[in-house]
Design a protein around this motif. Sequence first.
Motif, PDB file in Angstrom:
ATOM      1  N   LEU A  37      -6.343   2.756   6.236  1.00  0.00           N
ATOM      2  CA  LEU A  37      -6.088   2.508   4.820  1.00  0.00           C
ATOM      3  C   LEU A  37      -5.115   3.526   4.231  1.00  0.00           C
ATOM      4  O   LEU A  37      -4.336   3.206   3.328  1.00  0.00           O
ATOM      5  CB  LEU A  37      -7.404   2.535   4.043  1.00  0.00           C
ATOM      6  CG  LEU A  37      -7.315   2.277   2.543  1.00  0.00           C
ATOM      7  CD1 LEU A  37      -6.755   0.886   2.249  1.00  0.00           C
ATOM      8  CD2 LEU A  37      -8.685   2.454   1.888  1.00  0.00           C
ATOM      9  N   ASP A  39      -2.454   4.583   5.333  1.00  0.00           N
ATOM     10  CA  ASP A  39      -1.065   4.164   5.542  1.00  0.00           C
ATOM     11  C   ASP A  39      -0.531   3.370   4.357  1.00  0.00           C
ATOM     12  O   ASP A  39       0.689   3.220   4.201  1.00  0.00           O
ATOM     13  CB  ASP A  39      -0.946   3.319   6.811  1.00  0.00           C
ATOM     14  CG  ASP A  39      -1.186   4.128   8.081  1.00  0.00           C
ATOM     15  OD1 ASP A  39      -1.090   5.369   8.019  1.00  0.00           O
ATOM     16  OD2 ASP A  39      -1.472   3.515   9.125  1.00  0.00           O
ATOM     17  N   TYR A  40      -1.427   2.852   3.534  1.00  0.00           N
ATOM     18  CA  TYR A  40      -1.023   2.026   2.387  1.00  0.00           C
ATOM     19  C   TYR A  40      -1.128   2.776   1.061  1.00  0.00           C
ATOM     20  O   TYR A  40      -0.824   2.214   0.011  1.00  0.00           O
ATOM     21  CB  TYR A  40      -1.871   0.754   2.336  1.00  0.00           C
ATOM     22  CG  TYR A  40      -1.559  -0.193   3.465  1.00  0.00           C
ATOM     23  CD1 TYR A  40      -0.585  -1.176   3.328  1.00  0.00           C
ATOM     24  CD2 TYR A  40      -2.216  -0.084   4.688  1.00  0.00           C
ATOM     25  CE1 TYR A  40      -0.286  -2.039   4.369  1.00  0.00           C
ATOM     26  CE2 TYR A  40      -1.924  -0.938   5.747  1.00  0.00           C
ATOM     27  CZ  TYR A  40      -0.959  -1.909   5.574  1.00  0.00           C
ATOM     28  OH  TYR A  40      -0.647  -2.745   6.615  1.00  0.00           O
ATOM     29  N   SER A  41      -1.556   4.034   1.105  1.00  0.00           N
ATOM     30  CA  SER A  41      -1.678   4.804  -0.124  1.00  0.00           C
ATOM     31  C   SER A  41      -0.311   5.286  -0.609  1.00  0.00           C
ATOM     32  O   SER A  41       0.492   5.793   0.174  1.00  0.00           O
ATOM     33  CB  SER A  41      -2.581   6.020   0.108  1.00  0.00           C
ATOM     34  OG  SER A  41      -2.611   6.835  -1.049  1.00  0.00           O
ATOM     35  N   LYS A  42      -0.058   5.137  -1.896  1.00  0.00           N
ATOM     36  CA  LYS A  42       1.194   5.609  -2.490  1.00  0.00           C
ATOM     37  C   LYS A  42       1.059   7.026  -3.042  1.00  0.00           C
ATOM     38  O   LYS A  42       2.021   7.590  -3.572  1.00  0.00           O
ATOM     39  CB  LYS A  42       1.640   4.651  -3.599  1.00  0.00           C
ATOM     40  CG  LYS A  42       2.015   3.269  -3.067  1.00  0.00           C
ATOM     41  CD  LYS A  42       2.438   2.334  -4.195  1.00  0.00           C
ATOM     42  CE  LYS A  42       2.808   0.952  -3.646  1.00  0.00           C
ATOM     43  NZ  LYS A  42       3.185   0.004  -4.728  1.00  0.00           N
ATOM     44  N   LYS A  46      -1.796  10.934   0.323  1.00  0.00           N
ATOM     45  CA  LYS A  46      -2.454   9.807   0.984  1.00  0.00           C
ATOM     46  C   LYS A  46      -3.921   9.653   0.568  1.00  0.00           C
ATOM     47  O   LYS A  46      -4.765   9.192   1.356  1.00  0.00           O
ATOM     48  CB  LYS A  46      -2.344   9.912   2.512  1.00  0.00           C
ATOM     49  CG  LYS A  46      -0.923   9.860   3.029  1.00  0.00           C
ATOM     50  CD  LYS A  46      -0.266   8.528   2.663  1.00  0.00           C
ATOM     51  CE  LYS A  46       1.171   8.434   3.161  1.00  0.00           C
ATOM     52  NZ  LYS A  46       1.813   7.156   2.756  1.00  0.00           N
ATOM     53  N   THR A  48      -7.214   8.114  -1.123  1.00  0.00           N
ATOM     54  CA  THR A  48      -7.689   6.739  -1.304  1.00  0.00           C
ATOM     55  C   THR A  48      -8.906   6.684  -2.221  1.00  0.00           C
ATOM     56  O   THR A  48      -9.556   5.646  -2.328  1.00  0.00           O
ATOM     57  CB  THR A  48      -8.065   6.116   0.050  1.00  0.00           C
ATOM     58  OG1 THR A  48      -9.090   6.918   0.656  1.00  0.00           O
ATOM     59  CG2 THR A  48      -6.854   6.029   0.975  1.00  0.00           C
ATOM     60  N   GLN A  64      -5.389   0.481  -5.456  1.00  0.00           N
ATOM     61  CA  GLN A  64      -4.037   0.243  -4.951  1.00  0.00           C
ATOM     62  C   GLN A  64      -3.937   0.159  -3.416  1.00  0.00           C
ATOM     63  O   GLN A  64      -3.376  -0.822  -2.880  1.00  0.00           O
ATOM     64  CB  GLN A  64      -3.065   1.305  -5.490  1.00  0.00           C
ATOM     65  CG  GLN A  64      -1.633   1.196  -4.962  1.00  0.00           C
ATOM     66  CD  GLN A  64      -1.440   1.979  -3.656  1.00  0.00           C
ATOM     67  OE1 GLN A  64      -1.824   3.150  -3.563  1.00  0.00           O
ATOM     68  NE2 GLN A  64      -0.846   1.357  -2.661  1.00  0.00           N
ATOM     69  N   PRO A  65      -4.448   1.141  -2.654  1.00  0.00           N
ATOM     70  CA  PRO A  65      -4.310   1.043  -1.190  1.00  0.00           C
ATOM     71  C   PRO A  65      -4.990  -0.192  -0.609  1.00  0.00           C
ATOM     72  O   PRO A  65      -4.435  -0.863   0.268  1.00  0.00           O
ATOM     73  CB  PRO A  65      -4.963   2.335  -0.691  1.00  0.00           C
ATOM     74  CG  PRO A  65      -4.914   3.268  -1.839  1.00  0.00           C
ATOM     75  CD  PRO A  65      -5.076   2.411  -3.059  1.00  0.00           C
ATOM     76  N   ASP A  68      -2.975  -3.449  -1.464  1.00  0.00           N
ATOM     77  CA  ASP A  68      -1.761  -3.581  -0.649  1.00  0.00           C
ATOM     78  C   ASP A  68      -2.087  -3.860   0.811  1.00  0.00           C
ATOM     79  O   ASP A  68      -1.407  -4.664   1.466  1.00  0.00           O
ATOM     80  CB  ASP A  68      -0.906  -2.317  -0.769  1.00  0.00           C
ATOM     81  CG  ASP A  68      -0.235  -2.197  -2.123  1.00  0.00           C
ATOM     82  OD1 ASP A  68      -0.305  -3.157  -2.920  1.00  0.00           O
ATOM     83  OD2 ASP A  68       0.366  -1.135  -2.395  1.00  0.00           O
ATOM     84  N   ALA A  69      -3.117  -3.217   1.339  1.00  0.00           N
ATOM     85  CA  ALA A  69      -3.492  -3.424   2.745  1.00  0.00           C
ATOM     86  C   ALA A  69      -3.961  -4.854   2.973  1.00  0.00           C
ATOM     87  O   ALA A  69      -3.531  -5.519   3.929  1.00  0.00           O
ATOM     88  CB  ALA A  69      -4.586  -2.435   3.146  1.00  0.00           C
ATOM     89  N   ALA A  72      -1.105  -7.307   2.762  1.00  0.00           N
ATOM     90  CA  ALA A  72      -0.194  -7.199   3.907  1.00  0.00           C
ATOM     91  C   ALA A  72      -0.768  -7.905   5.137  1.00  0.00           C
ATOM     92  O   ALA A  72      -0.022  -8.438   5.961  1.00  0.00           O
ATOM     93  CB  ALA A  72       0.066  -5.731   4.220  1.00  0.00           C
TER      94      ALA A  72
END
Length: 220
Positions: A37, A39-42, A46, A48, A64-65, A68-69, A72
């Motif tokens: 997860l 990897d998707y944090s803005k 990182k 979450t 958000q993460p 988006d995950a 995707a």
Amino acid sequence: MRLDIITIFPDMFQPLKESIIKRAVQKQVVEINIVNLRDYSKDAHKKTDDIPYGGGAGMVMTPQPLYDAINALKTQNAKVIYMSPRGRVFKQATAKEMSKLEHIILVCGHYEGIDERIIELCNMEELSIGDYVLTGGELPAMVVADSIIRLLDGAITTESLNEESFSCGLLEYPQYTRPQNFMGKEVPSVLLSGHHANIEKWRKEKSLEITKKNRPDLLN
């Protein structure tokens, strides 16, 4: 089947790379993707999670993460499931139901859980493996994954599935193997008789006996 598992602890999923599950992956019965997860944090670090609105102990996983995950990974036929102690209880019938799906996304919560808006936005089903609370959703996700994968065509033999606990509403009968005598305890003579009808009758009687003793609720 395709199975995506979203987690902040991907290293916990080594058990899904062993034994029957490993062979199912090798035979392309199932495709398993462990998704980090973070990897998707803005967030620059990182992160979450964040503090809950309204106060209280612990942290809540931010939307958000996860949003988006999931988007995707999501396909047209994907079922998104959040492992949560407040969800409906996972049973063998649930595993059979889920084994017919093409694509499952399992979301592993942590801390105090995930932002409620993600459950709503992603149309998640909440699923629990029992009436207790764990530190996160990783172990429940592995339980669900294992239960489902072993039911897929080609994972294990059909005979093994037909004669196990819960397959006919009862718990499984006792099993024995060599040696015939161990520490003074003998294998029941009926299993050595070669008389298939008598063996089947004995197994059904033992299944009923064990179910009455350990899980009488199943008989209701």
